[in-house]
Design a protein around this motif. Structure first.
Motif, PDB file in Angstrom:
ATOM      1  N   PRO A 148      39.868  17.913  57.143  1.00  0.00           N
ATOM      2  CA  PRO A 148      40.749  19.288  57.771  1.00  0.00           C
ATOM      3  C   PRO A 148      39.180  20.223  58.452  1.00  0.00           C
ATOM      4  N   ALA A 149      38.578  19.620  56.953  1.00  0.00           N
ATOM      5  CA  ALA A 149      36.681  20.262  57.540  1.00  0.00           C
ATOM      6  C   ALA A 149      36.326  19.900  58.760  1.00  0.00           C
ATOM      7  N   SER A 150      36.133  18.308  58.694  1.00  0.00           N
ATOM      8  CA  SER A 150      35.268  17.697  59.133  1.00  0.00           C
ATOM      9  C   SER A 150      35.477  17.915  60.242  1.00  0.00           C
ATOM     10  N   THR A 151      34.558  17.514  61.049  1.00  0.00           N
ATOM     11  CA  THR A 151      34.162  18.225  62.780  1.00  0.00           C
ATOM     12  C   THR A 151      33.715  16.707  63.125  1.00  0.00           C
ATOM     13  N   GLN A 152      34.730  15.311  62.179  1.00  0.00           N
ATOM     14  CA  GLN A 152      34.177  13.963  62.604  1.00  0.00           C
ATOM     15  C   GLN A 152      35.707  13.476  62.728  1.00  0.00           C
ATOM     16  N   PRO A 153      36.350  12.719  64.053  1.00  0.00           N
ATOM     17  CA  PRO A 153      37.678  12.570  63.890  1.00  0.00           C
ATOM     18  C   PRO A 153      38.037  11.014  63.325  1.00  0.00           C
ATOM     19  N   CYS A 154      38.843  11.668  62.310  1.00  0.00           N
ATOM     20  CA  CYS A 154      39.468  10.014  61.271  1.00  0.00           C
ATOM     21  C   CYS A 154      39.784   8.895  62.397  1.00  0.00           C
ATOM     22  N   GLN A 155      39.485   8.187  61.851  1.00  0.00           N
ATOM     23  CA  GLN A 155      39.414   6.348  63.108  1.00  0.00           C
ATOM     24  C   GLN A 155      41.154   6.405  62.834  1.00  0.00           C
ATOM     25  N   PHE A 156      41.542   6.848  61.871  1.00  0.00           N
ATOM     26  CA  PHE A 156      43.113   6.354  61.915  1.00  0.00           C
ATOM     27  C   PHE A 156      43.811   7.574  61.350  1.00  0.00           C
ATOM     28  N   PRO A 157      45.225   7.649  62.126  1.00  0.00           N
ATOM     29  CA  PRO A 157      46.249   9.308  61.826  1.00  0.00           C
ATOM     30  C   PRO A 157      46.092   9.446  60.560  1.00  0.00           C
ATOM     31  N   PRO A 158      46.401  10.685  59.990  1.00  0.00           N
ATOM     32  CA  PRO A 158      46.920  11.132  58.376  1.00  0.00           C
ATOM     33  C   PRO A 158      47.640   9.925  57.901  1.00  0.00           C
ATOM     34  N   GLY A 159      47.977   9.953  56.774  1.00  0.00           N
ATOM     35  CA  GLY A 159      48.764   9.242  55.813  1.00  0.00           C
ATOM     36  C   GLY A 159      48.402   7.373  55.635  1.00  0.00           C
ATOM     37  N   THR A 160      47.500   7.174  57.133  1.00  0.00           N
ATOM     38  CA  THR A 160      46.674   5.803  56.832  1.00  0.00           C
ATOM     39  C   THR A 160      45.651   5.515  55.676  1.00  0.00           C
ATOM     40  N   ALA A 165      50.554   4.524  56.291  1.00  0.00           N
ATOM     41  CA  ALA A 165      50.777   3.028  57.018  1.00  0.00           C
ATOM     42  C   ALA A 165      49.506   2.851  56.598  1.00  0.00           C
ATOM     43  N   LEU A 166      48.995   1.253  56.867  1.00  0.00           N
ATOM     44  CA  LEU A 166      47.849   0.355  56.525  1.00  0.00           C
ATOM     45  C   LEU A 166      47.159   0.527  57.034  1.00  0.00           C
ATOM     46  N   ALA A 167      45.551   0.886  56.730  1.00  0.00           N
ATOM     47  CA  ALA A 167      44.350   1.031  57.809  1.00  0.00           C
ATOM     48  C   ALA A 167      44.471   0.155  58.601  1.00  0.00           C
ATOM     49  N   PHE A 168      44.424  -0.927  59.104  1.00  0.00           N
ATOM     50  CA  PHE A 168      43.943  -2.361  59.359  1.00  0.00           C
ATOM     51  C   PHE A 168      44.092  -2.283  61.199  1.00  0.00           C
ATOM     52  N   PRO A 169      42.710  -2.748  61.673  1.00  0.00           N
ATOM     53  CA  PRO A 169      43.001  -2.582  62.885  1.00  0.00           C
ATOM     54  C   PRO A 169      43.319  -3.165  63.733  1.00  0.00           C
ATOM     55  N   LYS A 170      43.474  -2.908  64.678  1.00  0.00           N
ATOM     56  CA  LYS A 170      45.007  -3.996  65.861  1.00  0.00           C
ATOM     57  C   LYS A 170      44.278  -5.424  66.196  1.00  0.00           C
ATOM     58  N   PHE A 171      42.836  -5.291  66.578  1.00  0.00           N
ATOM     59  CA  PHE A 171      42.243  -6.876  67.035  1.00  0.00           C
ATOM     60  C   PHE A 171      40.501  -7.005  66.222  1.00  0.00           C
ATOM     61  N   LEU A 229      47.786 -10.847  45.819  1.00  0.00           N
ATOM     62  CA  LEU A 229      48.037 -12.311  45.685  1.00  0.00           C
ATOM     63  C   LEU A 229      47.312 -12.646  43.904  1.00  0.00           C
ATOM     64  N   LEU A 230      49.138 -12.556  43.503  1.00  0.00           N
ATOM     65  CA  LEU A 230      47.908 -12.522  41.915  1.00  0.00           C
ATOM     66  C   LEU A 230      47.756 -11.316  41.612  1.00  0.00           C
ATOM     67  N   GLY A 231      48.359 -10.383  41.091  1.00  0.00           N
ATOM     68  CA  GLY A 231      47.917  -9.417  40.230  1.00  0.00           C
ATOM     69  C   GLY A 231      48.514  -8.265  40.488  1.00  0.00           C
ATOM     70  N   GLY A 232      48.123  -6.368  40.436  1.00  0.00           N
ATOM     71  CA  GLY A 232      48.830  -5.720  39.885  1.00  0.00           C
ATOM     72  C   GLY A 232      49.027  -4.582  41.059  1.00  0.00           C
ATOM     73  N   ASP A 233      48.528  -4.726  42.460  1.00  0.00           N
ATOM     74  CA  ASP A 233      48.080  -3.762  43.254  1.00  0.00           C
ATOM     75  C   ASP A 233      49.284  -3.844  44.246  1.00  0.00           C
ATOM     76  N   LEU A 234      50.321  -3.297  44.404  1.00  0.00           N
ATOM     77  CA  LEU A 234      50.993  -3.794  46.075  1.00  0.00           C
ATOM     78  C   LEU A 234      51.021  -1.836  46.402  1.00  0.00           C
ATOM     79  N   MET A 235      51.029  -2.087  47.848  1.00  0.00           N
ATOM     80  CA  MET A 235      51.392  -0.618  48.519  1.00  0.00           C
ATOM     81  C   MET A 235      52.156  -1.519  49.670  1.00  0.00           C
ATOM     82  N   ILE A 236      53.275  -0.288  50.189  1.00  0.00           N
ATOM     83  CA  ILE A 236      53.987  -0.550  51.428  1.00  0.00           C
ATOM     84  C   ILE A 236      54.252   0.387  52.365  1.00  0.00           C
ATOM     85  N   THR A 237      54.243   0.280  53.529  1.00  0.00           N
ATOM     86  CA  THR A 237      53.645   1.224  54.918  1.00  0.00           C
ATOM     87  C   THR A 237      54.253   0.814  55.646  1.00  0.00           C
TER      88      THR A 237
END
Ligand code: ZN
Ligand code: ZN
Length: 1022
Positions: free
Chosen positions: A495-507, A538-544, A635-643
């Motif tokens: 919130p202190a940053s003057t730079q816009p976030c590239q994605f919305p919060p929670g991404t 949400a997952l920070a993954f660009p549309k294009f 794919l084979l491992g231990g990390d996963l994220m549900i978005t």
């Protein structure tokens, strides 16, 4: 440890472009916070560190793979060479990675290379470390971290390995993470990686790739030995490359083809000499060698060995086979360097947590001087139930410092899977799944004899009923950062940053942002035991992105560029977009304002110097709106994220939560979208929640209940080019109703219902070629019989030689057999994950050299914003995004874009579930439940009357007896309440039904502006 506020900035950093990182102040704050996170890690790590000798445990790995090693001696071979920031003279040689007598030293084909460390030893004054720490590996400047204890004397610097250490200079041992510099094969046109990183000399040679060249500081013949001289000499003994690999793959339960291994790397610096003629090191960290016939090997990385002076090396008191009993270290790699590697299979003993290796004089009159940099031990470990959890870890007296899995419910003779889950929350909006969701996943595993254990802290403890899948918090004892912890979704942008976030919060970016959160939320001593689920928004993954074809090209010249997207971009003039992933030096990576546009093109104003047609793999256009991918995982491992934050209700339906957790966990356990590796998604003969054919709609039972499960059988192959309806899916009874795609033009029922055709392929790819007339619809069968099946849905099963895209992935092909997921789960991969940016497995800030590596690594100070571009979707985030091969194989090419997204999920209307009918005195009463995905505005009730002389068994809907719409029912929409229920609790009561008449009912829905297909059919009379 309070990190809530700091955490937000980590995330924030992960989703911004490099152009937004010019503020040095901002950088410093991120770095400082990263260090705070590191301190958390270290405090957690200390419990598992052991130092029983001069070297200390650096890393321990548990994986279905091994290590290989190679080295080159280079002492005194320096010649002038300029490396910025380095010294002016380097010794250059080739590290050969080739088979060795007596031990396996070759990386198998298709192995995932998960870690690579370069060690080198330098004899020099410690004041020169700031320059000596730089070396070259494969032409890349690398920065080592000096790991020898201060004031460790080297052997005498004047050459010659023997004698005492009088007047010796300090021993400096450097370690660098070089995984990201190992080469890989790529498509020459697009740059897309097409294979794993290459290690073996033979693989490099056969692909015409140069060998592993290394340059390390060495003043050669120049300089003097005097520390006070301005022309100080520095000599490097040699360098060794240690590579850890994991063999992925499908391993049938009960007959593991690739054993689980523990690998311990000890390193530091230590000198053995006539005046200090003892070296004794206990190696731990592998916890428990295999009880029967352990297969084990050891490597000593040692400088200054030679043929003239002697020593005797032992392991558990015995000289290993193949090792000289009088002179183990002879400078065999040239110029006083050895990475002596030998089998210790017959010396380690079964079930042991440690092994002792010692070096002493073999002849009192001829004692060598030797300097250690590292010792590595690899052994098969004891895991009798094959769940990746060592028997010792599952015992009621686990090793000190480790979680008490036994207390949490683990046993060494049953398969256990441990999962820690944390969730994002913002006020009342939270991503914690319900107890029912966890139970549904747990039940699916329990039915196959696998015990799931969720650590959700104290969540759900107010429910007095014990839950078999939730670890009672009282059993969690000692977890500093256990599960069930909320992570503030609103703090993810600074919130202190003057730079816009590239994605919305929670991404959250994968895997950089994920890793930032995990590092502060997950105890590192669980790394080889627990999967970690982050329920993020949400997952920070660009549309294009070019990788999946959604970004076609950026053509620049004359100060402007034209961006072309595959489908409508939806942008307007004045919108902000960010380009990342263009080649370094192109000057294209920056933030722009959208100018003139058409549906699929728009212009941006670039610098005049930018020109070219950019289509390279990894190029992305970020519009600031993330994709709605349901989740992402190793794919084979231990990390996963549900978005699922962009899905129904901001959290996804309970069904989608359960099915996505099970789906992403399936990837962790080795499952793919099409069963066996390299197969298409959406195979009708693969009834698994891993297939997009089932992840959203569920596996249906006869009553229309959507269920979650992996496939438990390999159904036969089918050939889409020549389908015979009487053969159907060939044989037997299916566990769930069959599902496939059919032309709208031949499906009489969908024509009656006016079902909306799919707007995307089943695997999520866009429909570009014109399909069958009026499109394609998804069809559910109404019987468990595998044959016959009405593939074209025309109301009979007489058709032969049909050519039909059953899986609707855009091609009519021969579909290989299905796949038995449950028999092929690999529970042993939890410890072999991927780190972001091509760093080695389990690397932390403290493991790397200062400054340089951090700048391009964990604090985002340079390089790409990995919220976009290089740190991407499921399975193929293998570090820098460049390290692929089998790891990114999730089936069809479109998977490069990540997991199933909302657009794909609602590309057709999802039908209502679980329609049931109850006879009443004056009506037949119907109830049903909502589709798993989508916003329903109206339900339609359909009925057809069974012909006379038919029964509930024989009556069916046919083209000559189609259903007619008999009513509608409206759910609550916004402030408009739902239509009233009837007869107590039913959605719809068919009062027009007649006595003693059999009817067939079905329900459809208008869902997200689409007309769904039919629910299950029910037959009822009154
Ligand atoms: Zn959310
Ligand atoms: Zn998937």
């Amino acid at each position: 440890m309070i990190l809530a506020k700091n955490r937000s900035r980590f995330l924030d950093a992960s989703v911004r472009s490099r152009t937004q990182f010019k503020s040095a102040l901002h950088l410093q704050s991120i770095r400082a916070q990263a260090i705070v996170a590191l301190l958390c890690l270290l405090s957690a790590t200390s419990a598992v560190r052991a130092q029983d000798g001069p070297l200390a445990l650096f890393k321990n790995y548990f994986l279905t793979g091994d290590y290989v090693v190679g080295g080159v001696g280079l002492r005194g071979q320096g010649t002038p060479l300029i490396v910025s920031g380095g010294v002016g003279s380097y010794a250059t040689g080739v590290i050969h990675m080739a088979p060795m007598a007596g031990t396996n030293n070759i990386v198998p084909a298709n192995a995932d290379v998960v870690a690579a460390f370069l060690y080198w030893e330098t004899i020099a004054d410690a004041s020169l470390i700031p320059n000596l720490k730089f070396a070259l590996f494969r032409g890349n400047k690398v920065e080592g971290k000096q790991i020898a204890p201060a004031n460790t004397a080297a052997c005498r610097g004047s050459g010659g390995g023997g004698g005492n250490q009088n007047n010796a200079q300090p021993l400096l041992v450097f370690r660098a993470d070089v995984l990201r510099f190992l080469p890989f094969l790529a498509n020459s046109a697009t740059g897309q990686p097409v294979g794993q990183r290459l290690v073996n000399d033979s693989d490099l040679a056969s692909n015409l790739i140069p060998a592993h060249t290394v340059s390390i500081p060495d003043s050669g013949a120049g300089g003097t030995q005097s520390p006070s001289s301005s022309n100080q000499a520095f000599l490097s003994e040699g360098a060794s490359l240690v590579v850890i690999y994991r063999v992925p793959g499908v391993v049938p339960v009960g007959s593991p083809a690739v054993p689980l291994r523990g690998i311990s790397i000890y390193d530091g610096g230590y000198t053995f000499s006539p005046t200090n003629a003892t070296m004794s090191q206990t190696i731990r960290g592998f916890y428990q060698s295999s009880l029967s016939g352990p297969d084990a090997k050891m490597t000593h990385i040692v400088g200054d060995g030679d043929t003239s002076f002697q020593e005797r090396l032992t392991v558990n008191g015995t000289t290993p086979t193949g090792v000289s009993g009088t002179n183990a270290f002879q400078g065999s790699l040239g110029s006083s360097w050895d990475n002596l590697t030998f089998s210790v299979s017959n010396l380690i003993g079964g079930g042991t947590p440690s092994i002792l290796t010692s070096v002493g004089p073999s002849s009192p009159s001829s004692v060598d001087c030797l300097s250690w940099g590292a010792i590595i031990l690899s052994t098969t470990v004891q895991d009798k139930d094959g769940d990746g959890l060592l028997d010792a870890w599952e015992s009621d007296t686990p090793p000190a410092g480790l979680p008490n899995l036994y207390a949490m419910g683990a046993r060494d003779n049953q398969r256990d899977v441990f999962v820690e889950l944390d969730y994002m929350q913002s006020g009342a909006h939270r991503h914690l799944p319900s107890r029912q969701v966890l139970d549904n996943v747990g039940n699916a595993f329990a039915a196959r004899g696998i015990n799931l254990h969720f650590d959700v802290g104290k969540q759900f403890e107010t429910d007095p009923t014990p839950d078999p899948y939730i670890i009672p918090s009282a059993s969690l004892g000692g977890a500093v950062h256990g599960g069930g912890e909320p992570i503030d979704e609103g703090l993810t942008c600074d919130p202190a940053s003057t730079q816009p976030c590239q994605f919305p919060p929670g991404t959250v970016s994968w895997k950089r942002g994920y890793r930032r959160i995990k590092d502060s939320q997950f105890d590192v001593n669980r790394k080889d035991m627990f999967h970690y689920i982050l329920m993020a928004h949400a997952l920070a993954f660009p549309k294009f992105v070019t990788n999946d074809g959604s970004l076609v090209s950026i053509v620049a010249g004359g100060g402007t560029a034209i961006v072309t997207t595959k489908t409508a971009h939806g942008l307007n003039s004045g919108d902000t977009v960010t380009v990342a992933g263009a080649p370094a030096g192109s000057n294209l990576n920056a933030t722009y304002t959208v100018g003139a546009h058409t549906t699929t093109t728009f212009t941006i104003t670039t610098g005049a110097g930018v020109s070219g047609n950019f289509t390279n793999w990894g190029l992305v256009l970020n519009t600031g709106v993330p994709r709605s991918n349901s989740g992402v995982s190793d794919l084979l491992g231990g990390d996963l994220m549900i978005t699922l934050g962009l899905w129904d209700g901001g959290t996804g339906s309970e069904f989608m939560q359960a099915s996505t957790i099970m789906h992403e966990l399936g990837h962790n356990l080795g499952l793919r979208h099409g069963g066996a590796p390299n197969e298409l998604n959406c195979k009708p003969n693969y009834q698994s929640i891993m297939s997009y054919l089932y992840q959203v709609r569920g596996l249906l039972d006869l009553s229309g209940n959507p269920l979650i499960n992996y496939s438990g059988q390999a159904l036969p192959a089918i050939n889409e080019t020549s389908l015979n309806e009487s053969f159907g899916l060939t044989t037997g009874t299916l566990p769930y109703l069959p599902r496939w795609y059919a032309p709208f033009s031949t499906s009489f029922l969908d024509q009656t219902l006016q079902t909306s055709p799919a707007t995307k392929h089943c695997d999520g790819s866009p429909i570009l070629a014109s399909g069958p007339p009026s499109g394609t619809v998804r069809v559910d069968g109404y019987s468990y019989s595998a044959r016959p099946i009405d593939w074209n849905a025309d109301g009979n099963t007489l058709s032969t030689s049909l050519a039909q895209d059953l899986g609707f992935n855009g091609a009519i092909t021969a579909i290989p057999p299905g796949f038995d997921d449950w028999s092929n789960l690999d529970l042993r991969q939890v410890g072999a994950r991927r780190d972001p940016l091509g760093y080695s497995l389990d690397i932390t800030l403290d493991d790397l050299g200062s400054g340089y590596d951090l700048g391009s690594g964990y604090d985002l100070g340079s390089g790409y914003d990995l919220g976009s571009g290089y740190d991407l979707g499921s399975g193929y985030d293998l570090g820098s995004g460049y390290d692929l091969g089998s790891g990114y194989d999730l089936g069809s090419g479109y998977d490069l874009g990540g997991e199933l997204d909302l657009d794909s999920a609602i590309s057709l209307g999802n039908a209502p579930n679980a329609l049931s009918a109850t006879p009443a005195r004056f009506s037949i009463d119907l109830k049903w439940s909502a589709p798993n995905v989508g916003h329903v505005t109206e339900y339609q009730v359909w009925r057809s009357t069974c012909p006379k002389n038919t029964t509930a068994t024989t009556c069916t809907i046919t083209p000559s007896n189609p259903p007619a719409k008999i009513g509608v029912w409206h759910p609550a929409v916004g402030s408009v309440p739902a239509d009233p229920l009837c007869d107590g609790s039913f959605n719809f009561c068919d009062t027009s039904s007649k006595n003693s008449t059999l009817y067939v009912y079905l329900v459809t829905a208008t869902v997200s502006s689409k007309q769904s297909g039919p629910s299950n059919l029910v037959k009822q009379s009154r």
